[in-house]
Design an enzyme around this catalytic site. Structure first.
Site, PDB file in Angstrom:
ATOM      1  N   ARG A  99     -17.023   9.323 -18.979  1.00 52.42           N
ATOM      2  CA  ARG A  99     -16.778   8.559 -17.953  1.00 52.42           C
ATOM      3  C   ARG A  99     -15.441   8.743 -17.579  1.00 52.42           C
ATOM      4  O   ARG A  99     -14.881   8.792 -16.509  1.00 52.42           O
ATOM      5  CB  ARG A  99     -17.207   7.011 -17.821  1.00 52.42           C
ATOM      6  CG  ARG A  99     -16.459   6.270 -16.829  1.00 52.42           C
ATOM      7  CD  ARG A  99     -17.565   6.321 -15.748  1.00 52.42           C
ATOM      8  NE  ARG A  99     -17.726   7.251 -14.157  1.00 52.42           N
ATOM      9  CZ  ARG A  99     -18.496   8.083 -13.845  1.00 52.42           C
ATOM     10  NH1 ARG A  99     -19.848   8.142 -14.196  1.00 52.42           N
ATOM     11  NH2 ARG A  99     -17.701   9.190 -12.705  1.00 52.42           N
ATOM     12  N   LYS A 134       1.954   5.516  -2.235  1.00 58.11           N
ATOM     13  CA  LYS A 134       0.295   4.597  -1.332  1.00 58.11           C
ATOM     14  C   LYS A 134      -0.510   5.471  -2.746  1.00 58.11           C
ATOM     15  O   LYS A 134      -1.224   6.275  -2.091  1.00 58.11           O
ATOM     16  CB  LYS A 134      -0.262   4.905  -0.386  1.00 58.11           C
ATOM     17  CG  LYS A 134       1.084   4.301   0.215  1.00 58.11           C
ATOM     18  CD  LYS A 134       0.552   4.082   2.007  1.00 58.11           C
ATOM     19  CE  LYS A 134       1.645   3.341   3.278  1.00 58.11           C
ATOM     20  NZ  LYS A 134       1.466   3.630   4.486  1.00 58.11           N
ATOM     21  N   LYS A 166      15.020   2.727   4.147  1.00 61.20           N
ATOM     22  CA  LYS A 166      14.184   2.348   5.482  1.00 61.20           C
ATOM     23  C   LYS A 166      14.402   1.304   5.516  1.00 61.20           C
ATOM     24  O   LYS A 166      15.516   0.497   6.127  1.00 61.20           O
ATOM     25  CB  LYS A 166      12.642   1.971   4.884  1.00 61.20           C
ATOM     26  CG  LYS A 166      12.630   2.986   3.983  1.00 61.20           C
ATOM     27  CD  LYS A 166      10.637   3.066   3.606  1.00 61.20           C
ATOM     28  CE  LYS A 166       9.899   3.682   4.844  1.00 61.20           C
ATOM     29  NZ  LYS A 166       8.107   3.219   4.595  1.00 61.20           N
ATOM     30  N   GLU A 199      15.618   6.463   7.542  1.00 61.10           N
ATOM     31  CA  GLU A 199      14.207   5.953   8.376  1.00 61.10           C
ATOM     32  C   GLU A 199      15.171   6.300  10.127  1.00 61.10           C
ATOM     33  O   GLU A 199      16.470   4.721  10.214  1.00 61.10           O
ATOM     34  CB  GLU A 199      13.675   5.103   8.467  1.00 61.10           C
ATOM     35  CG  GLU A 199      12.437   4.722   9.293  1.00 61.10           C
ATOM     36  CD  GLU A 199      11.858   3.290   8.700  1.00 61.10           C
ATOM     37  OE1 GLU A 199      10.695   4.116   8.125  1.00 61.10           O
ATOM     38  OE2 GLU A 199      11.731   2.412   9.632  1.00 61.10           O
ATOM     39  N   ASP A 221       9.769   7.289  12.590  1.00 59.20           N
ATOM     40  CA  ASP A 221       8.784   6.314  11.918  1.00 59.20           C
ATOM     41  C   ASP A 221       8.677   5.809  13.474  1.00 59.20           C
ATOM     42  O   ASP A 221       8.761   5.521  14.388  1.00 59.20           O
ATOM     43  CB  ASP A 221      10.145   4.757  11.340  1.00 59.20           C
ATOM     44  CG  ASP A 221       8.654   3.802  11.059  1.00 59.20           C
ATOM     45  OD1 ASP A 221       7.762   4.083  10.801  1.00 59.20           O
ATOM     46  OD2 ASP A 221       8.949   2.641  11.046  1.00 59.20           O
TER      47      ASP A 221
END
Length: 282
Positions: A99, A134, A166, A199, A221
């Site tokens: 697994r 992410k 950012k 950004e 962005d």
């Protein structure tokens, strides 16, 4: 800071702890201790293969005496019926490893397959698709390796290997100028040789950043393809350029044709379906 191998070892230890716990009681109760057997890693869905080395590492962590014969290497395009490798050894060991090794190689192959799909849409252009942070907790290094296998490029690995200023950083710092100056001063004081990316939310931001010393890359962005084309002209090769936000497989080519250097896509890792693969006795 831990090395790549140490982080993978930690991941595998956690995976074994949550899957095997105090023992695979089904296997221990049904399979004799001295039973020997063979299993094959069987492809059931077309895609790009990634994670072979890590899958084998899983086997050898469970049982160093398992013998593996690799038939298809990472990066290969595979189809249903292909056999990636065979493994021979104690049946109990093969079953206990099944697994965890499948979870890893299915996930990594899914990421590699998705990445190739995106990068193929940019064929003929210099633009490269980038991953993001992410990622699945604990699997970031493996998922980013899979992105490379699929033909994409890695953005920063984490918060430690690049400075990415950012919108929130800019707002909390009191503006782009202050944020960039503080970042440069931080690197000087701490002996850090880190790339600085910033950004941009408007074309005015782009103009300012394109003239700013110490900025290596400008991120556009949530720009439209039309605005991105203007932004790329403003930068005119003085900095690296990256598009981010609102980019899908459908409009990816439109962004690539603007001349932007990179396009970051969270979907490479955050919403991927694992490739269908099984580990079968034979």
């Amino acid at each position: 800071m831990k090395s790549r191998d140490e982080l993978i070892d930690d991941l595998l230890q956690l995976a074994f702890a949550e899957d095997i716990g105090d023992g695979d009681h089904t296997t221990l109760s049904t399979i004799p201790e001295d039973a020997m057997g063979r299993s094959k890693l069987l492809i059931k869905e077309a895609g790009v293969l990634s994670g072979v080395d890590t899958a084998i590492k899983v086997l050898h962590k469970i049982d160093p005496e398992i013998k593996v014969n690799i038939l298809i290497p990472d990066g290969s395009e595979v189809k249903p019926g292909d056999i990636v490798f065979t493994a021979e050894g104690r049946v109990r060991s093969l079953l206990m490893a099944e697994r965890t090794l499948l979870n890893i190689i299915q996930r990594m192959s899914g990421v590699a397959t998705m990445t190739k799909k995106y990068q193929d849409r940019l064929k003929g252009l210099h633009t490269k698709v980038l991953d993001t942070r992410k990622t699945t907790p604990g699997m970031r290094l493996l998922e980013k390796e899979a992105v490379k296998t699929g033909g994409g490029e890695n953005h920063r690995i984490g918060l430690f290997d690049m400075i990415l200023i950012k919108d929130n950083h800019i707002d909390f710092a009191g503006g782009i100028d202050k944020a960039v100056e503080r970042a440069k001063e931080y690197c000087r004081k701490n002996g850090k040789d880190l790339k600085i990316e910033v950004e941009a939310r408007t074309l005015d931001d782009v103009r300012k950043l394109s003239e700013m010393e110490g900025v290596d890359r400008i991120m556009f962005d949530n720009f439209t393809p039309e605005l991105t084309r203007e932004a790329v002209k403003i930068v005119a090769g003085r900095k690296e350029t990256e598009s981010s936000g609102g980019i899908t497989i459908e409009n990816l080519r439109d962004y690539g044709e603007t001349g932007v250097d990179y396009i970051s896509v969270g979907a490479l890792t955050h919403s991927v379906k694992g490739l269908d693969i099984s580990f079968k006795a034979f």
